[in-house]
Enzyme design. Structure first.
Site, PDB file in Angstrom:
ATOM      1  N   GLU A 225       0.831  -1.211   0.000  1.00 37.55           N
ATOM      2  CA  GLU A 225       0.000   0.000   0.000  1.00 37.55           C
ATOM      3  C   GLU A 225       0.863   1.258   0.000  1.00 37.55           C
ATOM      4  O   GLU A 225       0.567   2.220  -0.717  1.00 37.55           O
ATOM      5  CB  GLU A 225      -0.939  -0.006   1.208  1.00 37.55           C
ATOM      6  CG  GLU A 225      -1.984  -1.109   1.193  1.00 37.55           C
ATOM      7  CD  GLU A 225      -3.062  -0.909   0.129  1.00 37.55           C
ATOM      8  OE1 GLU A 225      -3.040   0.126  -0.571  1.00 37.55           O
ATOM      9  OE2 GLU A 225      -3.915  -1.800  -0.011  1.00 37.55           O
ATOM     10  N   ASP A 370      -4.437 -10.098  -8.273  1.00 36.84           N
ATOM     11  CA  ASP A 370      -4.778  -9.211  -9.393  1.00 36.84           C
ATOM     12  C   ASP A 370      -3.590  -8.431  -9.947  1.00 36.84           C
ATOM     13  O   ASP A 370      -3.223  -8.549 -11.121  1.00 36.84           O
ATOM     14  CB  ASP A 370      -5.910  -8.267  -8.985  1.00 36.84           C
ATOM     15  CG  ASP A 370      -5.654  -7.567  -7.650  1.00 36.84           C
ATOM     16  OD1 ASP A 370      -4.664  -7.889  -6.972  1.00 36.84           O
ATOM     17  OD2 ASP A 370      -6.453  -6.687  -7.278  1.00 36.84           O
ATOM     18  N   GLU A 474     -18.492  -6.169  -2.842  1.00 37.24           N
ATOM     19  CA  GLU A 474     -17.104  -6.614  -2.748  1.00 37.24           C
ATOM     20  C   GLU A 474     -16.935  -8.058  -3.223  1.00 37.24           C
ATOM     21  O   GLU A 474     -15.899  -8.406  -3.798  1.00 37.24           O
ATOM     22  CB  GLU A 474     -16.612  -6.462  -1.305  1.00 37.24           C
ATOM     23  CG  GLU A 474     -15.130  -6.694  -1.121  1.00 37.24           C
ATOM     24  CD  GLU A 474     -14.271  -5.563  -1.667  1.00 37.24           C
ATOM     25  OE1 GLU A 474     -13.046  -5.593  -1.438  1.00 37.24           O
ATOM     26  OE2 GLU A 474     -14.812  -4.633  -2.315  1.00 37.24           O
ATOM     27  N   GLU A 493     -12.082  -0.108 -10.106  1.00 37.19           N
ATOM     28  CA  GLU A 493     -11.706  -1.082 -11.137  1.00 37.19           C
ATOM     29  C   GLU A 493     -12.668  -1.117 -12.318  1.00 37.19           C
ATOM     30  O   GLU A 493     -12.238  -1.195 -13.480  1.00 37.19           O
ATOM     31  CB  GLU A 493     -11.581  -2.473 -10.516  1.00 37.19           C
ATOM     32  CG  GLU A 493     -10.314  -2.689  -9.712  1.00 37.19           C
ATOM     33  CD  GLU A 493     -10.340  -2.016  -8.348  1.00 37.19           C
ATOM     34  OE1 GLU A 493      -9.257  -1.866  -7.739  1.00 37.19           O
ATOM     35  OE2 GLU A 493     -11.443  -1.630  -7.883  1.00 37.19           O
TER      36      GLU A 493
END
Length: 657
Positions: A225, A370, A474, A493
């Site tokens: 992050e 991902d 989610e 996304e």
């Protein structure tokens, strides 16, 4: 009985379309194309769970039988598919005979709501209105953050106050992994200000970051992050400031002395301890910015978290002329890659960094994996290292062989439309029947490699879910046709894939999708001081949190979707977006790597599992990176107008009509 009538109606609709085709074109006419064929068999079966219970049509021992939906069918690979490793479907970018050009052209479909809403051109006035709405959305969130939350990391938009790390509960990783007490939202939003042409606020924000942000903090943050949100933004803003062309307006800073690059270097050095004292070279998931890896640190990390650092670390190394950062990130990628299954070529989602054993054996395209796939391709685009492309191509083939279910072609054939499922990395067998919202990034990645047909199909699936709930839950169970995890934290996304598909196709359908998303966000998430996370996509209850990626990604992609004249599209410079949406120009200097031999020399030691001591950082050196190189040109093959029947079928599919 209502669903039976719907199924019967859809069957009769298909027969009618084939009849019209036969009457108009004769027996040799074109087949019904993507718009007509795609939704008809989508999601009409409601099935029982695959673990322990056999779904309808299942064969012996709970195996799917011939009557089961193709998403539950095991993939056909190897000899059964035409030879060892043979692909299940046409290669990337190859269109079948039922291309969009084979559609009926709207014959027999009189003007109705769908024709008016989706088929016509998107008027310039409406486009400008949506662009301004997207800009206003960003400004409302940003201004409220600056007024009520800065210098804290995030805005609580319902109570109009700031949020920082949860010092009282170090185990609250949902907060503490992200918030490092370094004005996260301001840092993350820098390049969005530039892309929107707000030079005065960009210059003001950069000066605030330089003068007020420090990484000398007793904060334990997630390496991933901190890298994608903070390090990536600092590098992006630095390159915007030092770009000699200044395509976004005058974003230069008076007396700028590479301070953002120095800050990026400082942060990256504080993240480096994560790569030390690990037997595999795969980094620890968290570091304390003052003291390094915590004594009680977890030895387990997700594949995406450990393997998605190469873009930012590689850019930093090449700007500094110091291989340290790219070396450790590339070493982690190779270590993960060497742990993939020998049978399927797939990776799991959680690994032990000391033993190299897979703790999580699920292989999919969502959380945990991902951005690993994303950065294999984007690292090649930026740096031109062939091994990155080779790894991506091999991974993509394994994804097609084992994760992709449904009919082989997106726009032709019988059976269920394509869907990517979660499987066991070693056997390729289905593990569950849900997908998560992070997977909605994948159509955008497919656009970058030219697999536009498949991208269109997968995007339509996620958009159908959005239309049903006005947001993306989610986690969505495609077997039960219902959300498994109900919150929506303003994720970008689907917007990102919508933007990239519009750039590839120029089809106004994606402008309508963007408008739908904008209006949903305004209707369901806007509160007194910003935009709030949806706690429940059905009842639309909210949580008091606006994550930084809402400003850095969601608003940015919506704005760019409607701003056709933006320098991103018109300046002649080729750009790429990081996984956090930070813009990076594709520059020939980033493809210059004076340390290739250094990387290859270390490979033998890496494969033996020995830790190779990293090189010492050199004195900070700045490489001028104003030149640019080209990427693959935009495609224009999919710019046909929409057909009203297609959107009617999507709405029927999700129960809206």
């Amino acid at each position: 009985m209502q669903w039976r009538a719907l199924v019967l109606g859809l069957v009769l609709l298909r027969l009618g379309l084939h009849g019209v085709r036969w009457l108009v074109f004769g027996p040799g006419g074109p087949s019904v194309g993507f718009y007509q064929r795609f939704p008809l068999s989508f999601g009409l079966q409601r099935l029982r769970a695959v673990d322990g219970l056999s779904p309808p049509g299942s064969g012996p021992a709970g195996q799917p039988g011939p009557g089961a939906p193709s998403w539950l069918q095991p993939p056909v690979v190897g000899a059964a598919a035409g030879g060892p490793g043979a692909p299940r479907r046409p290669g990337a970018g190859v269109c079948g005979p039922a291309h969009w050009g084979c559609a009926l052209g709207g014959r027999g479909c009189g003007p109705d709501e769908y024709e008016r809403r989706y088929s016509g051109a998107f008027p310039p006035q409406l486009r400008a209105q949506m662009r301004d709405l997207a800009r206003g959305m960003f400004v409302f969130g940003y201004d409220n953050y600056m007024a009520h939350a800065f210098p804290q990391d995030e805005l609580n938009p319902i109570h109009c106050r700031g949020r920082g790390p949860d010092r009282g509960d170090p185990s609250n990783l949902n907060i503490n992994d992200v918030l490092g007490n370094y004005s996260l939202t301001l840092v993350d939003a820098l390049d969005t200000l530039a892309i929107m042409g707000n030079s005065s606020e960009f210059q003001k924000a950069v000066k605030l970051v330089i003068n007020t942000v420090s990484f000398d903090k007793d904060s334990t943050v997630q390496v991933f992050e901190a890298t994608i949100r903070v390090l990536g933004s600092l590098l992006s803003a630095h390159r915007i400031i030092t770009d000699s062309k200044q395509p976004f307006g005058d974003m230069t800073i008076k007396d700028y002395d590479n301070e953002l690059l120095h800050m990026a270097h400082d942060l990256a050095v504080r993240l480096l301890p994560a790569f030390e004292n690990t037997k595999t070279g795969i980094p620890y998931p968290r570091v304390n910015l003052k003291t390094g890896v915590p004594p009680d640190s977890n030895n387990e990390t997700c594949t995406a978290g450990a393997g998605s650092l190469l873009v930012e670390f590689g850019i930093l190394s090449r700007l500094l002329g110091d291989p340290t950062f790219e070396w450790v990130a590339r070493r982690a990628v190779k270590a993960l890659w060497n742990l993939r299954s020998n049978d399927t070529g797939l990776l799991g989602n959680v690994v032990n960094i000391q033993t190299g054993h897979w703790v999580g054996k699920q292989s999919g395209l969502g959380a945990g994996l991902d951005s690993f796939y994303e950065y294999l391709l984007k690292s090649y685009i930026l740096f031109g290292e062939k091994e990155d492309l080779e790894m991506f191509n091999a991974a993509y083939q394994s994804i097609q062989n084992y994760l992709r279910r449904g009919r082989e072609a997106c726009n032709e054939g019988e059976g269920d439309p394509p869907l990517y499922v979660n499987v066991n990395m070693f056997s390729g067998q289905l593990m569950n029947t849900w997908i998560d919202s992070l997977q909605a990034f994948f159509p955008g990645l497919q656009v970058l490699i030219g697999d536009v047909e498949d991208a269109i199909c997968l995007h339509a699936f996620y958009y159908a879910i959005w239309k049903r709930y006005g947001a993306l839950p989610e986690r969505y169970n495609w077997q039960l046709q219902a959300p498994d995890v109900l919150f929506y934290p303003l994720r970008p996304e689907l917007v990102e894939s919508t933007y990239l598909l519009y750039q590839a196709t120029k089809n106004p359908f994606y402008l309508h999708v963007g408008m739908d998303i904008l209006q949903s966000l305004e209707k369901y998430t806007k509160v007194r001081c910003g935009y709030a996370t949806l706690h429940h996509v059905i009842d639309k209850s909210k949580e008091d949190r606006m994550e930084s990626f809402f400003l850095s990604e969601t608003c940015k992609y919506l704005y760019l979707l409607f701003d056709e004249e933006n320098p991103v599209h018109k300046s002649g410079t080729r750009y790429m977006f990081t996984t956090e949406g930070h813009i990076i120009s594709v520059d020939k200097h980033l493809r210059e790597s004076p340390w290739k031999e250094f990387f290859s020399e270390d490979e033998g030691q890496e494969q033996q599992g020995k830790f190779v001591h990293r090189p010492k950082s050199h004195e900070l050196k700045v490489i001028n990176s104003s030149s640019n190189c080209n990427r693959v040109p935009d495609e224009r093959r999919y710019s046909l107008p929409l057909k009203s029947i297609y959107m009617r079928q999507i709405d029927q599919m999700v129960g809206l009509v």
